[in-house]
Design an enzyme around this catalytic site. Structure first.
Site, PDB file in Angstrom:
ATOM      1  CG  ASP A  30       0.310 -40.285  -1.929  1.00  0.00           C
ATOM      2  OD1 ASP A  30      -0.188 -39.643  -0.985  1.00  0.00           O
ATOM      3  OD2 ASP A  30       1.246 -39.868  -2.641  1.00  0.00           O
ATOM      4  CG  ASN A  32      -0.557 -36.417   1.354  1.00  0.00           C
ATOM      5  OD1 ASN A  32       0.022 -37.350   0.778  1.00  0.00           O
ATOM      6  ND2 ASN A  32      -0.225 -36.012   2.563  1.00  0.00           N
ATOM      7  CG  ASP A  34       3.127 -37.884   1.121  1.00  0.00           C
ATOM      8  OD1 ASP A  34       2.568 -38.887   0.608  1.00  0.00           O
ATOM      9  OD2 ASP A  34       3.111 -37.669   2.346  1.00  0.00           O
ATOM     10  CG  ASP A  38      -2.578 -40.331   2.452  1.00  0.00           C
ATOM     11  OD1 ASP A  38      -3.628 -40.806   1.979  1.00  0.00           O
ATOM     12  OD2 ASP A  38      -1.868 -39.504   1.838  1.00  0.00           O
ATOM     13  CG  ASP A 107      -0.407 -53.309  14.320  1.00  0.00           C
ATOM     14  OD1 ASP A 107      -0.013 -53.823  15.378  1.00  0.00           O
ATOM     15  OD2 ASP A 107      -0.090 -53.731  13.190  1.00  0.00           O
ATOM     16  CG  ASP A 209       4.152 -55.433  17.071  1.00  0.00           C
ATOM     17  OD1 ASP A 209       4.130 -55.881  15.912  1.00  0.00           O
ATOM     18  OD2 ASP A 209       5.211 -55.104  17.654  1.00  0.00           O
ATOM     19  CD  GLU A 272       3.742 -60.171  15.208  1.00  0.00           C
ATOM     20  OE1 GLU A 272       4.492 -60.468  14.277  1.00  0.00           O
ATOM     21  OE2 GLU A 272       3.992 -59.238  15.990  1.00  0.00           O
ATOM     22  CG  HIS A 334       3.698 -55.867   7.747  1.00  0.00           C
ATOM     23  ND1 HIS A 334       2.809 -56.615   8.502  1.00  0.00           N
ATOM     24  CD2 HIS A 334       4.551 -55.315   8.629  1.00  0.00           C
ATOM     25  CE1 HIS A 334       3.120 -56.495   9.783  1.00  0.00           C
ATOM     26  NE2 HIS A 334       4.171 -55.716   9.881  1.00  0.00           N
ATOM     27  CG  ASP A 335       6.376 -58.546   9.674  1.00  0.00           C
ATOM     28  OD1 ASP A 335       6.869 -57.452   9.365  1.00  0.00           O
ATOM     29  OD2 ASP A 335       5.737 -58.737  10.720  1.00  0.00           O
TER      30      ASP A 335
HETATM   31  C1  NOJ Z   1       6.037 -57.324  14.267  1.00  0.00           C
HETATM   32  C2  NOJ Z   1       5.684 -56.426  13.133  1.00  0.00           C
HETATM   33  O1  NOJ Z   1       4.788 -57.102  12.292  1.00  0.00           O
HETATM   34  C3  NOJ Z   1       6.986 -56.071  12.452  1.00  0.00           C
HETATM   35  O2  NOJ Z   1       6.763 -55.399  11.234  1.00  0.00           O
HETATM   36  C4  NOJ Z   1       7.785 -55.225  13.401  1.00  0.00           C
HETATM   37  O3  NOJ Z   1       9.053 -54.965  12.840  1.00  0.00           O
HETATM   38  C5  NOJ Z   1       7.989 -55.950  14.743  1.00  0.00           C
HETATM   39  N1  NOJ Z   1       6.790 -56.563  15.214  1.00  0.00           N
HETATM   40  C6  NOJ Z   1       8.423 -54.982  15.804  1.00  0.00           C
HETATM   41  O4  NOJ Z   1       7.352 -54.177  16.212  1.00  0.00           O
END
Ligand code: NOJ
Length: 536
Positions: A30, A32, A34, A38, A107, A209, A272, A334-335
């Site tokens: 971060d 700034n 908040d 960023d 992305d 994506d 992806e 991140h998923d």
């Molecule tokens: C794949 C992304 O990695 C995920 O985080 C997102 O929720 C879905 N696509 C929808 O965009």
């Protein structure tokens, strides 16, 4: 011996020997105060990325967005969300990335936009609006019900009713993420302009994506019901996505992206795509109509952790690659649940050695270089809509999105205020500064591994062959220009025999996952090694 040869390239594209590092912008730094990461924060922390020894950064979405899905609901494809900064800060970040000899990937989210995107606002304004057909609208079924049986990946039906115009729109993900109609040439043109906008600014490529979702079957027929569905899987799995994804025409879309990337030269497209391997590899395209350079290979994320299963995955994947198709491997995102949470820290080191010594481009995820494990998010701090809308199924992704712990100061040096998600419980000890000072830390192990990979052509672009190993030891060789490296990974917490090929002797032990190593001919529990061989 099961050998896979890398085609020699006079000028290899940078990504074939490179390593990609994913940054989740909300959680990196971060700048700034908040509580949310960023672009300025990322710029301040670039030395960490450069010191780690990776080659490219992929940033999860940074575009203006209502953040229903934390940026995967884009409201303007050619801007920067206020919470992350502005275009000037983006340019400054890109310059700083390039100054360090790194590349930057953005992305690209083509399948759906936010319902707050001006395109969708226009589209929903009336049935005869020129942008009506930019999204997928259908009348209710004759009984007034849903147009078909498709379910959303985030739970519930994939259709939302718009009372104003009396039709449903399709949303494969949240109701706030309306699917664009990729059969409409104007949509394709508008998205082409988006790619050019960022390429012209100097970005080095895109992660794309959910690309296999972009085209739906003509007529939108019902999907077959999934005979194996169990409620704990989430409603996404009620039907098999036979008609709602992976349609033949999607490859033309992939090719159109590739044509634009190729115009700019040495720009990388990573798709992806979550499909079985034989379908996944089709996204490389054909020699005449190439698709993306790297269709993401997610198999390690949930692979059974034993040598037989891993050997099968590697062999089948290598065998399925089309001629010239360059492999890639993903170890976190991140998923997905954190790798150290799934395997424990000792085997997370072995996993790091695996992903960084296999043939192909690895993608690493921020925080895995510290061995961050499973983080439990208290119910009142859950932010992931996938979790909030299907509570109790364990589908939440917040645990992998917690802020980077930089040091043991307030909020781990991530922010001057309370971060948007809690930190990993052990942040006071598990942070970049503490691990940087400890030669035996996960961070320093990653640095050594990445340095070794960069220095050894055999590792970053050599041939690959699986070898026989002791029970539950995954053993393989990488070769290039007379250099022979043996990698032996003990996937158990018991000692195992180290088997050396009969035509070689060990010249040097280049790296171990452990500081105290097994003796001659032995792998200690949880030990992985990279050895330099000399032919007899
Ligand atoms: C794949 C992304 O990695 C995920 O985080 C997102 O929720 C879905 N696509 C929808 O965009």
């Amino acid at each position: 011996m099961n050998a896979h040869t890398s085609v020699p390239h006079a000028t290899r594209p940078w990504w074939e020997s490179g390593v990609v590092y994913q940054i989740y912008p909300r959680s990196f730094q971060d700048g700034n105060g908040d509580g949310v990461g960023d672009l300025e924060g990322i710029r301040q922390r670039l030395d960490h990325v450069a010191d780690l020894g990776v080659d490219a950064i992929w940033l999860s979405p940074i575009f203006p967005s209502p953040m229903a899905d934390f940026g995967y609901d884009v409201a303007d494809y050619c801007g920067v969300a206020d919470i992350f900064g502005d275009l000037d800060q983006f340019d400054a970040l890109l310059e700083a990335v390039h100054e360090r000899g790194l590349k930057l990937l953005l992305d690209f989210v083509p399948n759906h936009s936010s319902t707050e995107h001006p395109w969708f606002i226009e589209s929903r304004s009336s049935r005869d609006n020129p942008k009506r057909d930019w999204y997928i609208w259908r009348d209710p079924a004759p009984d007034g019900g849903l147009p078909n049986n498709w379910t959303s990946d985030m739970g519930g039906p994939a259709w939302a009713f718009d009372a104003h115009t009396g039709q449903y729109y399709l949303h494969t993900f949240l109701t706030e993420q309306a699917d664009l109609n990729w059969r409409n040439p104007e949509v394709r043109k508008a998205m082409t302009d988006v790619l050019r906008f960022w390429f012209d600014r100097g970005v080095d490529g895109f992660r794309i994506d959910v690309m296999w979702h972009c085209i739906k079957a003509d007529g939108l027929p019902d999907n077959p019901v999934n005979p194996d569905f169990r409620p704990e899987m989430g409603e996404k799995f009620m039907v098999l996505q036979h008609h709602s994804a992976n349609q033949p025409e999607v490859h033309q879309v992939a090719h159109s992206f590739r044509q634009i990337a190729d115009e700019y030269g040495q720009r990388l497209l990573v798709g992806e795509i979550c499909l079985p391997v034989e379908q996944l590899v089709r996204y490389y395209g054909d020699p005449d109509t190439p698709g993306v350079h790297l269709p993401f290979n997610f198999q390690l994320l949930d692979a059974p952790w034993n040598a037989q299963a891993l050997a099968r995955i590697i062999t089948d994947y290598e065998a399925a690659l089309p001629p010239g198709g360059w492999p890639n491997w993903v170890i976190g995102s991140h998923d997905a649940p954190r790798i150290a949470g799934r395997l424990g820290e000792a085997q997370a080191r072995v996993a790091a050695m695996l992903v960084l010594t296999l043939r192909g481009t690895p993608t690493l995820y921020q925080g895995d270089e510290l061995g961050i494990g499973r983080v439990t998010i208290p119910p009142d701090r859950i932010r992931d809509t996938q979790d909030l809308r299907q509570p109790g199924l364990g589908l939440g992704r917040d645990g992998s999105r917690t802020p980077m712990p930089w040091d043991d100061s307030l909020n781990a040096g991530f922010s001057a205020t309370e971060p948007w998600l809690p930190l990993n419980d052990d942040w006071q000890a598990r942070n970049v500064a503490a691990q940087g000072a400890d030669p035996s830390s996960m961070l320093n192990f990653y640095r050594c591994l990445l340095r070794l990979r960069r220095d050894c052509k055999a590792l970053n672009c050599g041939d690959f062959a699986l070898l026989p190993g002791d029970h539950d030891v995954l053993t393989y060789e990488r070769r290039e220009d007379g250099q022979r490296l043996l990698i032996a990974l003990n996937l158990t917490d018991q000692p195992r025999k180290l088997i050396i090929p009969a035509d070689a002797t060990v010249a040097e032990r280049l790296l171990s996952t452990l500081t105290s190593i097994g003796g001659e001919g032995v792998l200690a529990p949880n030990e992985g090694v990279v050895l330099r061989l000399e032919s007899k």
